[in-house]
Design a protein around this motif. Structure first.
Motif, PDB file in Angstrom:
ATOM      1  N   ARG A   2       1.764   3.077   8.127  1.00  0.00           N
ATOM      2  CA  ARG A   2       0.395   2.758   7.717  1.00  0.00           C
ATOM      3  C   ARG A   2      -0.614   3.321   8.709  1.00  0.00           C
ATOM      4  O   ARG A   2      -1.658   3.843   8.321  1.00  0.00           O
ATOM      5  N   LEU A   3      -0.312   3.210  10.004  1.00  0.00           N
ATOM      6  CA  LEU A   3      -1.219   3.747  11.020  1.00  0.00           C
ATOM      7  C   LEU A   3      -1.357   5.261  10.892  1.00  0.00           C
ATOM      8  O   LEU A   3      -2.450   5.802  11.020  1.00  0.00           O
ATOM      9  N   TRP A   4      -0.238   5.954  10.655  1.00  0.00           N
ATOM     10  CA  TRP A   4      -0.318   7.406  10.514  1.00  0.00           C
ATOM     11  C   TRP A   4      -1.170   7.767   9.300  1.00  0.00           C
ATOM     12  O   TRP A   4      -2.049   8.608   9.396  1.00  0.00           O
ATOM     13  N   TYR A   5      -0.907   7.142   8.176  1.00  0.00           N
ATOM     14  CA  TYR A   5      -1.676   7.455   6.971  1.00  0.00           C
ATOM     15  C   TYR A   5      -3.148   7.093   7.136  1.00  0.00           C
ATOM     16  O   TYR A   5      -4.024   7.771   6.620  1.00  0.00           O
ATOM     17  N   HIS A  41       0.771   7.549   0.262  1.00  0.00           N
ATOM     18  CA  HIS A  41       1.587   6.504   0.894  1.00  0.00           C
ATOM     19  C   HIS A  41       1.957   5.466  -0.156  1.00  0.00           C
ATOM     20  O   HIS A  41       1.483   4.356  -0.170  1.00  0.00           O
ATOM     21  N   TYR A  42       2.799   5.873  -1.091  1.00  0.00           N
ATOM     22  CA  TYR A  42       3.087   5.042  -2.255  1.00  0.00           C
ATOM     23  C   TYR A  42       4.048   3.904  -1.985  1.00  0.00           C
ATOM     24  O   TYR A  42       4.176   3.010  -2.795  1.00  0.00           O
ATOM     25  N   ALA A  43       4.752   3.890  -0.869  1.00  0.00           N
ATOM     26  CA  ALA A  43       5.750   2.859  -0.618  1.00  0.00           C
ATOM     27  C   ALA A  43       5.176   1.620   0.042  1.00  0.00           C
ATOM     28  O   ALA A  43       5.822   0.591   0.097  1.00  0.00           O
ATOM     29  N   SER A  44       3.983   1.685   0.535  1.00  0.00           N
ATOM     30  CA  SER A  44       3.419   0.611   1.330  1.00  0.00           C
ATOM     31  C   SER A  44       3.443  -0.745   0.627  1.00  0.00           C
ATOM     32  O   SER A  44       3.959  -1.717   1.147  1.00  0.00           O
TER      33      SER A  44
END
Length: 76
Positions: A47-50, A60-63
């Motif tokens: 999440r931080l990278w995205y 980032h569809y898996a979050s």
């Protein structure tokens, strides 16, 4: 020959090493690692990278799926 935009590329030495260029360089690796992360504990790292690379945040569809599994169905 241009120096690649690796995460440790110094913009003072190589002016093309912008944050966006670094995101473009490492995106394929992050995509393979974070979608889905190998373990739920890496979810915040992903999440931080995205968040730091807004151009790719939509991918980032898996979050949400992993958060739901980790929190046993609790909704944000």
């Amino acid at each position: 020959r241009r120096f690649p935009c690796t995460p440790d590329c110094d913009r003072r030495i190589h002016p093309h090493c912008t944050a966006e260029c670094k995101c473009d360089y490492i995106y394929p690796t992050v995509q393979n690692f974070c979608n889905p992360p190998p373990m739920p504990m890496f979810l915040n790292t992903c999440r931080l990278w995205y968040h730091g690379c807004p151009k790719y945040e939509q991918y980032h569809y898996a979050s949400q799926y992993l958060y739901s599994k980790a929190e046993k169905g609790k909704v944000l």
